[in-house]
Design a protein around this motif. Structure first.
Motif, PDB file in Angstrom:
ATOM      1  N   ALA A  35      57.707  57.883  46.352  1.00 53.84           N
ATOM      2  CA  ALA A  35      58.206  58.997  45.547  1.00 53.84           C
ATOM      3  C   ALA A  35      59.508  59.542  46.108  1.00 53.84           C
ATOM      4  CB  ALA A  35      57.160  60.100  45.507  1.00 53.84           C
ATOM      5  N   ALA A  36      59.980  60.615  45.479  1.00 60.37           N
ATOM      6  CA  ALA A  36      61.114  61.362  46.029  1.00 60.37           C
ATOM      7  C   ALA A  36      60.700  62.006  47.348  1.00 60.37           C
ATOM      8  CB  ALA A  36      61.552  62.425  45.036  1.00 60.37           C
TER       9      ALA A  36
ATOM     10  N   MET B 138      66.725  55.669  44.991  1.00 59.49           N
ATOM     11  CA  MET B 138      66.704  56.963  44.300  1.00 59.49           C
ATOM     12  C   MET B 138      68.102  57.494  44.040  1.00 59.49           C
ATOM     13  SD  MET B 138      63.259  58.767  45.842  1.00 59.49           S
ATOM     14  CE  MET B 138      63.744  58.652  47.556  1.00 59.49           C
TER      15      MET B 138
ATOM     16  N   SER C 267      54.226  60.095  42.068  1.00 60.20           N
ATOM     17  CA  SER C 267      55.160  61.126  41.620  1.00 60.20           C
ATOM     18  C   SER C 267      56.324  60.526  40.821  1.00 60.20           C
ATOM     19  CB  SER C 267      55.653  61.918  42.834  1.00 60.20           C
ATOM     20  OG  SER C 267      56.362  63.063  42.428  1.00 60.20           O
ATOM     21  N   TYR C 268      57.577  60.701  41.302  1.00 57.93           N
ATOM     22  CA  TYR C 268      58.749  60.212  40.571  1.00 57.93           C
ATOM     23  C   TYR C 268      58.675  58.727  40.244  1.00 57.93           C
ATOM     24  CZ  TYR C 268      63.313  57.966  40.211  1.00 57.93           C
ATOM     25  OH  TYR C 268      64.344  57.144  39.815  1.00 57.93           O
ATOM     26  N   SER C 269      58.130  57.913  41.147  1.00 64.84           N
ATOM     27  CA  SER C 269      58.157  56.467  40.918  1.00 64.84           C
ATOM     28  C   SER C 269      57.276  56.048  39.752  1.00 64.84           C
ATOM     29  CB  SER C 269      57.777  55.692  42.182  1.00 64.84           C
ATOM     30  OG  SER C 269      56.430  55.898  42.539  1.00 64.84           O
TER      31      SER C 269
ATOM     32  N   VAL D  30      62.162  62.125  33.513  1.00 63.06           N
ATOM     33  CA  VAL D  30      61.329  62.731  34.556  1.00 63.06           C
ATOM     34  C   VAL D  30      61.417  64.256  34.473  1.00 63.06           C
ATOM     35  CG1 VAL D  30      61.091  63.038  37.050  1.00 63.06           C
ATOM     36  CG2 VAL D  30      61.468  60.754  36.096  1.00 63.06           C
TER      37      VAL D  30
ATOM     38  N   PHE E 167      58.474  66.979  34.420  1.00 64.51           N
ATOM     39  CA  PHE E 167      58.376  67.870  35.582  1.00 64.51           C
ATOM     40  C   PHE E 167      58.381  69.340  35.162  1.00 64.51           C
ATOM     41  CE2 PHE E 167      60.070  70.009  39.421  1.00 64.51           C
ATOM     42  CZ  PHE E 167      59.156  69.542  40.353  1.00 64.51           C
TER      43      PHE E 167
ATOM     44  N   CYS F  26      68.527  60.716  38.663  1.00 64.73           N
ATOM     45  CA  CYS F  26      67.201  60.115  38.449  1.00 64.73           C
ATOM     46  C   CYS F  26      66.359  60.931  37.472  1.00 64.73           C
ATOM     47  CB  CYS F  26      66.454  60.002  39.773  1.00 64.73           C
ATOM     48  SG  CYS F  26      67.207  58.893  40.979  1.00 64.73           S
ATOM     49  N   LEU F  27      66.611  62.234  37.438  1.00 66.82           N
ATOM     50  CA  LEU F  27      65.769  63.128  36.629  1.00 66.82           C
ATOM     51  C   LEU F  27      66.172  63.154  35.171  1.00 66.82           C
ATOM     52  CD1 LEU F  27      65.533  66.188  39.063  1.00 66.82           C
ATOM     53  CD2 LEU F  27      64.240  64.045  39.087  1.00 66.82           C
TER      54      LEU F  27
END
Length: 541
Positions: free
Chosen positions: A15-16, A44, A72-74, A104, A108, A162-163
């Motif tokens: 993840a992040a 990332m 998470s992020y991944s 993402v 989030f 990334c978001l």
């Protein structure tokens, strides 16, 4: 984990505010369990960069089946990965799997942040870092102080880019998924986790863990991953190997039943103690189209493949003696299944004409349907291609002139076209297929039968809304395997199913209308893997 193939690999994606070492407490137990593990490093810097890095890591995995794991992020990274046939399933650990067009950031911020979640601001390089305070209060609040200090020191930042990058085609639409839901998560709302897991149709395991259970509760994560691997990789191994038992009941037998005074032919194979699957053929074929699929399914299912009246080896009374409509040919198949064979529950495989027959049966008997396999069987106007335009005058006013267009569908040239157009490898299409079909089309009087059914085809379109209501209300388990080069029923028709069946599994395959001619083993594997997950073992009768 006794059933996990020896050549399988579990690939972990971090993840992040972490790197591959964040999985350390999980990797050891997985290795001791005899599973090959790869912990991928991602930069990332952008979602696209991370997907590219994951592809490089997957090159190390070999040809065996893969369980792809995210945290998470991944979750977005494995969701954005283009199709890889080695990837048999997806596992999400408190992860973010966006849908088409989502980012993402959308997930989030879907719910208000937890009161202890840190406020994040990018640095001068556009990178987000996690403070030690944020790590211990929100990311891994159930971890030890030492674990949080190490995590803070070893973290990799995540770029703002990334978001904000949207997903195009989410992999969870075509791959089975499992989800570990972190009920005490302070970074990614458990409410949103419930939402995404349900949207994916994932197998869910909820635990009272924080956002980083691979650090604070590794045994829980290991148990989750071994269970997922055992379920997802084992069924695929069975399907891929096609271990066909040489028992007598797995042999295909050829039967006739008298239905309403007419003989209906059907092929049958497999033990009646297995779940039943009914294979419903298309035009201009018959159960002959399933001749190579049936042996691949017979050791897993009780297989029934009938020929409709006027097709294959079933009787073909003259069009003046029998009213050929889709309602009437469906009624005969219903009597065969429910009365003659005494089936109570079964799955259906529908292709072309099999769709209007199968969906009539399913919508009338929803309690009987355990699953649906759709292979270029249409139920949406989006799936009807321009190839049907020449039939419009015939449907509006039937006469000798307007019959010319549908008569062209009965020619040898068109039959060969149906089998070969869009095929990935035309040389793989057996001439037995279209030669057999054409011989039956050329029987005296058969043209009149086919014209009656073609003229009745709009009755199927008129039922689309009713079928959609059945899909929405009953949510039958649905696998869609679609030849993406079909000139008649096009890809938007396959995708349209997902509106009413959001948990359906969709596979677009490089092939044509008669997909089985080239991809018989691939489709068999998908069916065994899909229907085998959670399939009851009681008899279909």
């Amino acid at each position: 984990m006794k059933n996990i193939p020896s050549n399988a690999t579990i690939v972990l994606v971090h993840a992040a505010w972490a790197d591959a070492s964040s999985w350390s407490a999980v990797i050891g137990p997985l290795l001791k369990a005899g599973v090959k593990v790869i912990a991928a490093q991602i930069p990332m810097t952008s979602l696209s960069d991370d997907v590219a890095a994951l592809k490089v890591a997957l090159e190390r995995a070999g040809a065996g089946p893969i369980l792809l794991v995210s945290h998470s992020y991944s979750g977005a990274v494995i969701t954005a990965l283009e199709s890889d046939d080695r990837v048999r399933g997806l596992a999400y650990v408190a992860a973010m799997p966006p849908a088409e067009g989502e980012t993402v950031g959308d997930l989030f911020f879907r719910e208000p942040p937890h009161e202890k979640a840190p406020h994040l601001e990018p640095d001068s390089h556009g990178l987000l870092w996690m403070s030690e305070e944020g790590m211990k209060n929100a990311v891994a609040h159930r971890a030890t102080a030492e674990q949080n200090s190490i995590a803070t020191a070893a973290q990799r930042p995540i770029a703002m880019k990334c978001l904000g990058e949207a997903i195009r085609t989410p992999s969870w639409r075509t791959k089975p998924s499992w989800y570990l839901l972190a009920e005490e998560d302070r970074m990614f709302s458990p409410k949103t986790q419930h939402f995404v897991a349900e949207r994916m149709g994932a197998e869910v395991r909820s635990h009272n863990v924080d956002h980083a259970p691979q650090i604070s509760a590794p045994a829980t994560v290991v148990e989750f991953l071994l269970e997922a691997a055992d379920a997802l990789l084992t069924v695929d191994l069975l399907a891929a190997n096609h271990q066909i038992d040489n028992k007598e009941h797995d042999m295909t037998t050829y039967q006739h039943a008298t239905i309403q005074g007419h003989k209906i032919f059907y092929r049958e194979a497999g033990s009646t103690t297995n779940p039943t699957i009914v294979l419903l053929h298309g035009f201009p074929s018959s159960s002959h189209m399933f001749r190579e699929l049936i042996p691949l399914l017979a050791s897993h299912f009780h297989v029934v493949a009938p020929d409709y009246l006027g097709f294959g080896y079933s009787d073909a009374p003259a069009a003046t003696d029998f009213q050929y409509t889709f309602d009437n040919i469906t009624a005969q198949i219903e009597e065969l299944l429910f009365t003659t064979l005494g089936l109570k529950k079964f799955s259906i495989y529908v292709q072309d004409y099999g769709a209007p027959v199968g969906f009539r049966i399913a919508s009338r008997h929803p309690e009987a349907i355990e699953g649906i396999v759709v292979q270029n069987g249409n139920a949406y106007v989006e799936g009807i291609s321009a190839a049907f335009e020449p039939l419009q005058p015939f449907w509006a006013t039937r006469n000798e002139e307007t019959e010319k267009a549908p008569r062209s569908l009965l020619t040898k040239q068109t039959t060969i076209f149906q089998y070969t157009h869009g095929a990935k490898n035309v040389a793989a299409v057996s001439p037995d297929s279209y030669t057999f079909d054409q011989a039956l089309l050329d029987r005296p009087g058969n043209d009149a039968i086919q014209l009656e059914l073609l003229h009745n085809y709009p009755s199927n379109v008129a039922l689309y809304d009713a079928w959609h209501e059945y899909f929405r209300k009953h949510q039958p388990r649905t696998l869609i395997v679609w030849g993406q080069n079909d000139p008649f029923f096009i890809v938007p028709g396959a995708q349209a199913f997902l509106r009413d069946l959001p948990k359906a599994e969709l596979h677009l395959i490089d092939g044509g209308h008669f997909l089985l001619e080239e991809h018989n083993e691939l489709v068999a594997g998908k069916i065994i893997g899909f229907l085998g997950r959670g399939q009851k073992t009681d008899a279909g009768k």
